[in-house]
Structure formats: structure tokens, C-alpha cells
Write a protein that holds these residues in place. Structure first.
Motif, PDB file in Angstrom:
ATOM      1  N   LEU A  41       0.815  -1.218   0.000  1.00  0.00           N
ATOM      2  CA  LEU A  41       0.000   0.000   0.000  1.00  0.00           C
ATOM      3  C   LEU A  41       0.848   1.268   0.000  1.00  0.00           C
ATOM      4  N   LEU A  42       2.140   1.147   0.261  1.00  0.00           N
ATOM      5  CA  LEU A  42       3.019   2.317   0.282  1.00  0.00           C
ATOM      6  C   LEU A  42       3.301   2.763  -1.152  1.00  0.00           C
ATOM      7  N   ASP A  43       3.129   4.064  -1.399  1.00  0.00           N
ATOM      8  CA  ASP A  43       3.203   4.607  -2.760  1.00  0.00           C
ATOM      9  C   ASP A  43       4.537   5.306  -3.004  1.00  0.00           C
ATOM     10  N   PRO A  44       5.355   4.788  -3.922  1.00  0.00           N
ATOM     11  CA  PRO A  44       6.650   5.429  -4.207  1.00  0.00           C
ATOM     12  C   PRO A  44       6.515   6.760  -4.940  1.00  0.00           C
ATOM     13  N   GLU A  45       5.355   7.026  -5.529  1.00  0.00           N
ATOM     14  CA  GLU A  45       5.151   8.296  -6.234  1.00  0.00           C
ATOM     15  C   GLU A  45       4.959   9.460  -5.264  1.00  0.00           C
ATOM     16  N   MET A  46       4.428   9.166  -4.085  1.00  0.00           N
ATOM     17  CA  MET A  46       4.111  10.231  -3.138  1.00  0.00           C
ATOM     18  C   MET A  46       5.131  10.368  -2.010  1.00  0.00           C
ATOM     19  N   ASN A  47       6.009   9.397  -1.859  1.00  0.00           N
ATOM     20  CA  ASN A  47       6.995   9.446  -0.779  1.00  0.00           C
ATOM     21  C   ASN A  47       8.349   9.041  -1.357  1.00  0.00           C
ATOM     22  N   MET A  48       9.272   9.982  -1.369  1.00  0.00           N
ATOM     23  CA  MET A  48      10.584   9.717  -1.945  1.00  0.00           C
ATOM     24  C   MET A  48      11.377   8.703  -1.122  1.00  0.00           C
ATOM     25  N   ASP A  49      11.100   8.614   0.169  1.00  0.00           N
ATOM     26  CA  ASP A  49      11.770   7.607   0.994  1.00  0.00           C
ATOM     27  C   ASP A  49      11.349   6.201   0.575  1.00  0.00           C
ATOM     28  N   VAL A  50      10.067   6.035   0.262  1.00  0.00           N
ATOM     29  CA  VAL A  50       9.578   4.734  -0.215  1.00  0.00           C
ATOM     30  C   VAL A  50      10.224   4.402  -1.552  1.00  0.00           C
ATOM     31  N   ALA A  51      10.332   5.387  -2.432  1.00  0.00           N
ATOM     32  CA  ALA A  51      10.968   5.155  -3.732  1.00  0.00           C
ATOM     33  C   ALA A  51      12.426   4.738  -3.555  1.00  0.00           C
ATOM     34  N   GLU A  52      13.134   5.388  -2.649  1.00  0.00           N
ATOM     35  CA  GLU A  52      14.533   5.031  -2.390  1.00  0.00           C
ATOM     36  C   GLU A  52      14.630   3.631  -1.797  1.00  0.00           C
ATOM     37  N   ALA A  53      13.747   3.311  -0.859  1.00  0.00           N
ATOM     38  CA  ALA A  53      13.763   1.977  -0.247  1.00  0.00           C
ATOM     39  C   ALA A  53      13.459   0.911  -1.293  1.00  0.00           C
ATOM     40  N   MET A  54      12.536   1.186  -2.201  1.00  0.00           N
ATOM     41  CA  MET A  54      12.208   0.212  -3.245  1.00  0.00           C
ATOM     42  C   MET A  54      13.374   0.026  -4.210  1.00  0.00           C
ATOM     43  N   ALA A 106      16.212   6.646   8.742  1.00  0.00           N
ATOM     44  CA  ALA A 106      17.284   6.889   9.717  1.00  0.00           C
ATOM     45  C   ALA A 106      18.462   7.600   9.058  1.00  0.00           C
ATOM     46  N   GLU A 107      18.801   7.201   7.838  1.00  0.00           N
ATOM     47  CA  GLU A 107      19.887   7.876   7.109  1.00  0.00           C
ATOM     48  C   GLU A 107      19.543   9.339   6.872  1.00  0.00           C
ATOM     49  N   ASN A 108      18.294   9.605   6.493  1.00  0.00           N
ATOM     50  CA  ASN A 108      17.886  10.991   6.254  1.00  0.00           C
ATOM     51  C   ASN A 108      17.902  11.805   7.534  1.00  0.00           C
ATOM     52  N   GLY A 115      23.662  18.120   9.002  1.00  0.00           N
ATOM     53  CA  GLY A 115      23.581  19.292   8.138  1.00  0.00           C
ATOM     54  C   GLY A 115      24.115  19.061   6.744  1.00  0.00           C
ATOM     55  N   THR A 116      24.112  17.821   6.271  1.00  0.00           N
ATOM     56  CA  THR A 116      24.583  17.530   4.921  1.00  0.00           C
ATOM     57  C   THR A 116      23.424  17.459   3.950  1.00  0.00           C
ATOM     58  N   ALA A 117      23.750  17.484   2.691  1.00  0.00           N
ATOM     59  CA  ALA A 117      22.721  17.467   1.647  1.00  0.00           C
ATOM     60  C   ALA A 117      22.111  16.080   1.510  1.00  0.00           C
ATOM     61  N   VAL A 118      20.851  16.069   1.150  1.00  0.00           N
ATOM     62  CA  VAL A 118      20.147  14.816   0.887  1.00  0.00           C
ATOM     63  C   VAL A 118      20.489  14.404  -0.543  1.00  0.00           C
ATOM     64  N   PRO A 119      20.799  13.140  -0.792  1.00  0.00           N
ATOM     65  CA  PRO A 119      21.259  12.727  -2.116  1.00  0.00           C
ATOM     66  C   PRO A 119      20.177  12.650  -3.193  1.00  0.00           C
ATOM     67  N   TYR A 120      18.917  12.867  -2.838  1.00  0.00           N
ATOM     68  CA  TYR A 120      17.855  12.850  -3.854  1.00  0.00           C
ATOM     69  C   TYR A 120      16.807  13.884  -3.495  1.00  0.00           C
ATOM     70  N   ASN A 121      16.041  14.265  -4.468  1.00  0.00           N
ATOM     71  CA  ASN A 121      15.017  15.284  -4.310  1.00  0.00           C
ATOM     72  C   ASN A 121      13.865  14.737  -3.483  1.00  0.00           C
ATOM     73  N   ARG A 122      13.501  15.403  -2.402  1.00  0.00           N
ATOM     74  CA  ARG A 122      12.451  14.923  -1.505  1.00  0.00           C
ATOM     75  C   ARG A 122      11.109  15.585  -1.787  1.00  0.00           C
ATOM     76  N   SER A 123      10.980  16.319  -2.864  1.00  0.00           N
ATOM     77  CA  SER A 123       9.720  16.967  -3.141  1.00  0.00           C
ATOM     78  C   SER A 123       8.716  15.992  -3.752  1.00  0.00           C
ATOM     79  N   ILE A 124       7.464  16.250  -3.501  1.00  0.00           N
ATOM     80  CA  ILE A 124       6.399  15.420  -4.051  1.00  0.00           C
ATOM     81  C   ILE A 124       6.146  15.870  -5.479  1.00  0.00           C
ATOM     82  N   PRO A 125       6.063  14.908  -6.412  1.00  0.00           N
ATOM     83  CA  PRO A 125       5.880  15.297  -7.821  1.00  0.00           C
ATOM     84  C   PRO A 125       4.564  15.987  -8.070  1.00  0.00           C
TER      85      PRO A 125
END
Length: 125
Positions: A41-54, A106-108, A115-125
């Protein structure tokens, strides 16, 4: 006041535990009807953490997830459920994505704390 709130928490805890078990049983029953798992039920389109985990999962696990989603969509469109025998074999609370998702979160959190940069864009499309 802390004693009073502790007393109320202890008094209502059995009720909340019962409600949680009842709700989990109800969700599990509905997921079994379609052969889904909770993590499906977890949607990778709406949550970038889910997309990264997948993206970290093995291909076979992703293929199994897609097959379950296709079967559920097909059953839903036909307005039928899995047979009772197949429903009995389903494991709706066997988590395959949640451990990886927790590691990504946890990594995020660690990145934010450092205070480091996140390696991928966390915005919702």
C-alpha cells in the motif's frame, strides 16, 4: 497531575490495545481478500523515501509486489475476492519494505542532524 495522567493511561491502555488488535485484524482480513501485503500500500510516487527503499530491494521482491498489485486490481475490477483457500495462505503483515524504509529514514535523519545534503530530491511530484 502527572499521577492522574499516568493512572488514566494505565486505565485506558487495555482498551487501546484491544482497538489496535481489532483494527489490525480488520485490515489484515481486507488485504487477504485481494492477496496484498501491508507494504504493497506504500506509494513510491508520493513518498521519496519509499521510492529510495524500493530501489534497494532485489528485483524478485519488486516483481512479486507488482504481481500482487496486478492481481488485486484484476480482482477488484471483476468484483470478486480470492478463494478462501488462497486467502488462508496470504501473509498481509509479512513486511518486506518496512525494514529498508526505516533504514532510509534513519539515514535521512542523520543527514539532517549533520547538516549535509540529501542525495535525492524529496519533493512530491
Amino acid at each position: 497531575m502527572a499521577v492522574r495522567s499516568g493512572f488514566l493511561a494505565k486505565l485506558t491502555e487495555p482498551m487501546w490495545d484491544w482497538a489496535a488488535r481489532s483494527y489490525q485484524a480488520s485490515v489484515g482480513k481486507e488485504l487477504k481478500k485481494y492477496g496484498l501485503r501491508y507494504d504493497d500500500l506504500l506509494d513510491p510516487e508520493m513518498n521519496m523515501d519509499v521510492a529510495e527503499a524500493m530501489s534497494r530491494l532485489p528485483q524478485q521482491v519488486l516483481d512479486d509486489r507488482n504481481a500482487r498489485l496486478k492481481r488485486a486490481l484484476d480482482l477488484s475490477l471483476k468484483h470478486v475476492y480470492l478463494s478462501k483457500e488462497m486467502q488462508a495462505k496470504q501473509t498481509p503483515f509479512e513486511f518486506y519494505l518496512t525494514p529498508t524504509l526505516q533504514a532510509v529514514e534513519a539515514e535521512n535523519a542523520e543527514r539532517i542532524a549533520l547538516g549535509t545534503a540529501v542525495p535525492y530530491n524529496r519533493s512530491i511530484p
